[in-house]
Motif scaffolding. Structure first.
Motif: not given
Length: 377
Positions: A310-322, A330-343
């Motif tokens: 599930m994606i929290p409702q408050d995140k649906l409008d921001t997950i495409f932000d840079k 910060r999760q070193s195992a799976t964390g990324g820069a957070g650019l994938g969806l923005a790109i």
């Protein structure tokens, strides 16, 4: 037509003010001209005659003669001259009134850069005042957003720089052990090699994140539109993700028509699908299935990536932000820069399409709607 009516209503106060000022000048000029015309008639003529009589100390008849010679016989020339003088004076006054509005507009435009000053204009320029204040507010918000974005970017780079040290230290340490102990038991050597390889993969991922941040700029990208076999491309994307899917014990199912074609930039669309699949793998539950489907709908092609989680409702409008991530920590195992969806969003927007996310209690879905004939915006 609607915009024209709105424009006339917007300028109404300014138009009314200019009209009243012009009308006032016209009335004043008319009154003066009629006054001059009436000089030779009635009491006004007698008054002027008496003034001439006392100034030149002559009798009434001589004064009347002088009056007729100086005024009455030249009344047309006097009127024309008066009209020219009045026109010059009134035109100068009118320009002064009118240019005042330009001065206010220039001051208002200059006031956009001054954060402390609120732009204020005459009532008839209220429409311009509201517009400039709105632009000023939008610019300030944009600057604040850019500043916050830059701060988040710098923070992320600092975190990544710190995280690189950990796998790099491990790689150097385990390679040092392997180099110093050539007769190490095979089982132990295999274990160290396996750990070293994992740490090297992690190090590679972190370095790639740095490159991703450094090269993220799609403002001047040109699209190379061509016809894509969408079904074949999605199969390729799924095959390339096989190692990550296997490691997390997940799988992908594809439901796309064999003849589904899409006019788009194949390289950039592949990047979009890769980013979406990587995101689904990272945030879906273990031992789950990621569903990828595509179909043609009227003038659009709709592509869906659906996964458990599930994606929290408050995140649906921001997950495409840079630099936005579902996990703020910060999760070193799976964390990324957070650019994938923005790109992904920027590339889809460049094609004239849309992308959005939805979620219920068990599944999350990212939907792409692409026009059948894509073009760069």
């Amino acid at each position: 037509m609607r915009n024209i009516k709105t424009s006339k209503k917007t300028y109404k106060k300014l138009i009314d003010k200019i009209f009243l000022q012009t009308l006032g000048l016209f009335i004043i000029a008319t009154v003066i001209v009629f006054f001059i015309r009436s000089i030779g008639q009635g009491e006004i003529g007698d008054i002027i005659t008496n003034i001439i009589r006392y100034i030149y100390d002559v009798d009434l008849e001589s004064a009347r003669l002088m009056y007729f010679q100086k005024f009455r016989s030249n009344i047309d020339i006097i009127i024309v001259g008066t009209i020219i003088i009045l026109f010059a004076i009134f035109y100068k006054v009118f320009l002064s009134w009118f240019t005042k509005y330009f001065d206010e507009m220039i001051a208002g435009v200059n006031g956009i850069a001054n954060r402390e000053q609120k732009i204020s204009m005459s009532p008839e320029l209220r429409f311009m005042e509201d517009t400039l204040n709105q632009i000023k507010s939008d610019l300030e918000k944009s600057e604040q957003a850019e500043s916050e974005l830059e701060a988040r970017k710098n923070e992320l780079v600092m975190f990544l720089a710190h995280d690189i040290k950990t796998p790099l230290t491990s790689v150097i340490g385990y390679l040092g052990l392997l180099d110093e102990t050539p007769d190490m038991p095979i089982e132990q050597k295999a274990k160290y090699v396996n750990i070293t390889l994992k740490k090297a993969y992690r190090l590679e991922k972190l370095i790639n994140e740095f490159f991703e941040i450094a090269r993220y700029n799609l403002n001047s990208v040109l699209l190379n539109i061509e016809q894509i076999d969408l079904s074949y491309m999605l199969v390729q994307i799924a095959d390339e993700a096989y190692p990550q899917l296997t490691a997390s014990e997940k799988e992908v199912t594809l439901n796309t028509p064999q003849d589904l074609l899409l006019n788009a930039d194949s390289e950039k669309m592949a990047r979009v699908f890769n980013n979406l699949l990587k995101n689904a793998i990272a945030y879906s539950t273990n031992n789950s299935v990621i569903e990828i489907s595509a179909e043609s709908k009227e003038n659009n092609v709709e592509i869906r990536f659906r996964n458990q989680g599930m994606i929290p409702q408050d995140k649906l409008d921001t997950i495409f932000d840079k630099f936005s991530r579902l996990d703020d920590a910060r999760q070193s195992a799976t964390g990324g820069a957070g650019l994938g969806l923005a790109i992904a969003k920027d590339i889809i927007t460049l094609h004239g399409g849309t992308i959005y996310a939805s979620s219920d209690q068990s599944h999350s879905t990212i939907v792409i709607e692409m026009p059948s004939t894509s073009h760069a915006k």
